[in-house]
Design a protein around this motif. Structure first.
Motif, short mmCIF file in Angstrom:
data_model
loop_
_atom_site.label_atom_id
_atom_site.label_comp_id
_atom_site.label_asym_id
_atom_site.label_seq_id
_atom_site.Cartn_x
_atom_site.Cartn_y
_atom_site.Cartn_z
N ALA A 181 0.81 -1.22 0.00
CA ALA A 181 0.00 0.00 0.00
C ALA A 181 0.84 1.27 0.00
CB ALA A 181 -0.96 -0.02 1.19
N PRO A 182 1.80 1.45 0.90
CA PRO A 182 2.59 2.69 0.86
C PRO A 182 3.46 2.82 -0.39
CG PRO A 182 2.79 1.60 2.99
CD PRO A 182 2.16 0.61 2.06
N ARG A 183 3.87 1.68 -0.95
CA ARG A 183 4.69 1.74 -2.16
C ARG A 183 3.88 2.28 -3.34
NH1 ARG A 183 7.17 -3.80 -4.16
NH2 ARG A 183 4.95 -4.14 -4.62
N ASN A 184 2.57 1.97 -3.36
CA ASN A 184 1.72 2.41 -4.46
C ASN A 184 0.97 3.70 -4.15
OD1 ASN A 184 1.61 0.07 -6.63
ND2 ASN A 184 1.62 -0.92 -4.62
N ASP A 185 0.82 4.02 -2.87
CA ASP A 185 0.13 5.25 -2.49
C ASP A 185 0.92 5.88 -1.34
OD1 ASP A 185 -1.50 7.33 -1.73
OD2 ASP A 185 -3.33 6.12 -1.58
N ASN A 186 1.78 6.84 -1.68
CA ASN A 186 2.68 7.43 -0.71
C ASN A 186 1.95 8.16 0.41
OD1 ASN A 186 5.44 7.95 0.08
ND2 ASN A 186 5.08 10.09 -0.48
N SER A 187 0.70 8.56 0.18
CA SER A 187 -0.05 9.30 1.20
C SER A 187 -0.41 8.42 2.39
CB SER A 187 -1.32 9.89 0.59
OG SER A 187 -2.23 8.86 0.22
N LEU A 188 -0.32 7.10 2.24
CA LEU A 188 -0.67 6.19 3.32
C LEU A 188 0.51 5.87 4.22
CD1 LEU A 188 -2.76 3.57 1.26
CD2 LEU A 188 -3.63 5.52 2.57
N ALA A 189 1.71 6.27 3.83
CA ALA A 189 2.93 5.74 4.44
C ALA A 189 3.35 6.47 5.70
CB ALA A 189 4.07 5.81 3.43
N ILE A 190 4.02 5.71 6.57
CA ILE A 190 4.86 6.30 7.61
C ILE A 190 6.15 6.73 6.92
CG2 ILE A 190 6.28 5.80 9.63
CD1 ILE A 190 4.10 4.06 10.71
#
Length: 412
Positions: A181-190
């Motif tokens: 998820a964070p790799r494809n959507d940076n807005s979700l990442a820590i």
């Protein structure tokens, strides 16, 4: 001169005699009135504490608007003490023996054989892995856009057949430890202080629990698993990471470990737990359980954002690493008990292969942990050659490490 023979002429009654008679009559009248007044005034004579008497006539008193109190009837007082209602003894949570199987067992026809071979009465499937892949066909827009969903035709029907068979089924979900998820959507990442996706020691990215879209995605996965009929959902990694270079994580409104028990780490985690509980009201038969690190129930604490009170309020079962001593979790268990949480709902996580604990009946053998060399699997868990992994392997990244192959899991 006319003779009178000794009698004087009559001139009427004497004036003095008349006055005397009138005085006598008056005195008698006054006396009679005084006697009558004395007799009538007895009810109005009031005696003071020192014995002096005085007259209190009603027409000389101030009008009192307060009505005289009604006479109080005297009754015998009977005190009835009701019998105390006995506190119902909670039904102990039944122990289950769950066998961790690869996703391929859903469709390869070997499910019943493998469960029976291990002496189990329940099965665990990894429905959302640490790498972010899902073990079922999802209709969530996020899962489709992230390319996390399975695509096998008939897979969900096969899962439904298992959950409808009467076998106790547990879906394991890695909540925010999600490499996809964070790799494809940076807005979700820590993120790190440099703005990159933060990675843990296993090179996995994490979604940020304080991000609403991340919470909605995990909640959507849990609802779909409940729809598929799983009896229990075990949520791991349901807060913030606790291992690795945590000081690289960018601090701010979304991550502030300095105020963990205010608006720092605990608040977003608690909000997620509450939101999930509300969303799962449509599935009252699906139990929601959480795993936690040893620091949560001990006095050490950790930076996951979880608290004992939070777990006691929201978790059906709590899965924690096996303690070093019987009283290691005493403080945390006391807080759990204050929420009504009973110790039979506590499950100790042991290294793979170790299947007995001298203090606790409920034990979970975590499949991805290597047992210590001194430990050997018990007879009830025979060592078998690992079967080929049926789970899809994502394209390797420069920093990615291969995911370990799961081995059987036992929960008495």
């Amino acid at each position: 001169m006319k003779r009178t023979y000794g009698y004087d002429s009559y001139h009427g009654r004497s004036r003095t005699r008349n006055i005397l008679t009138a005085l006598i009559v008056l005195l008698l009248a006054v006396l009679a009135a005084a006697v009558a007044f004395f007799l009538l005034a007895q009810r109005y004579i009031v005696y003071t504490d020192d014995g002096q008497a005085h007259l209190e006539l009603p027409f000389l008193q101030k009008a009192d608007s307060t009505p005289a109190p009604a006479p109080v009837e005297s009754h015998d007082i009977v005190i009835i003490t009701p019998d105390p209602t006995p506190t119902p003894t909670p039904t102990p949570e039944p122990a289950v023996k769950a066998v961790w199987l690869l996703r391929g067992a859903i469709t390869d026809g070997r499910l019943a054989e493998q469960v029976a071979q291990a002496g189990g009465n329940a099965v665990v499937f990894n429905m959302k892995a640490d790498d972010g892949t899902l073990g079922y066909v999802s209709s969530l827009p996020q899962a489709i856009s992230l390319n996390s969903s399975e695509a096998k035709p008939g897979l969900n029907d096969a899962i439904k057949a298992i959950t409808d068979s009467g076998l106790y089924t547990i879906a394991r979900v890695s909540c925010f430890k999600d490499n996809k998820a964070p790799r494809n959507d940076n807005s979700l990442a820590i993120k790190t202080n440099s703005g990159y996706n933060w990675q843990d020691p296993q090179k996995n990215r994490w979604m940020n629990v304080s991000v609403g879209a991340a919470q909605e995605y995990v909640i959507g996965v849990c609802r779909e698993l409940a729809e598929l009929g799983f009896d229990e959902i075990l949520l791991e990694n349901s807060g913030y990471p606790t291992e690795g270079n945590l000081h690289y994580i960018k601090k701010g409104e979304a991550y502030d470990p300095d105020v963990q028990f205010d608006r720092g780490l605990a608040a977003p985690v608690g909000e997620f737990y509450a939101a999930l509980k509300e969303a799962m009201k449509d599935y009252p038969d699906t139990k929601i359980s959480y795993s936690a690190g040893a620091g949560v129930l001990s006095k050490e604490g950790d930076l996951s954002g979880q608290t004992p009170f939070m777990l006691g309020e929201f978790a059906h079962r709590v899965y924690v690493p096996a303690p070093e001593s019987e009283d290691a979790y005493a403080s945390g268990l006391q807080v759990l008990a204050e929420t009504g949480f009973t110790e039979d709902r506590l499950v100790y996580i042991l290294p793979g292969g170790e299947s007995a604990l001298r203090w606790q009946e409920s034990v979970l053998v975590k499949p991805w942990e290597t047992p210590p060399p001194a430990l050997t699997p018990p007879p009830s868990l025979p060592t078998a050659a690992p079967e080929p992994s049926a789970e899809p392997t994502p394209a390797p990244e420069p920093s990615a490490e291969p995911e370990e192959t799961p081995t059987p899991l036992w929960i008495p």
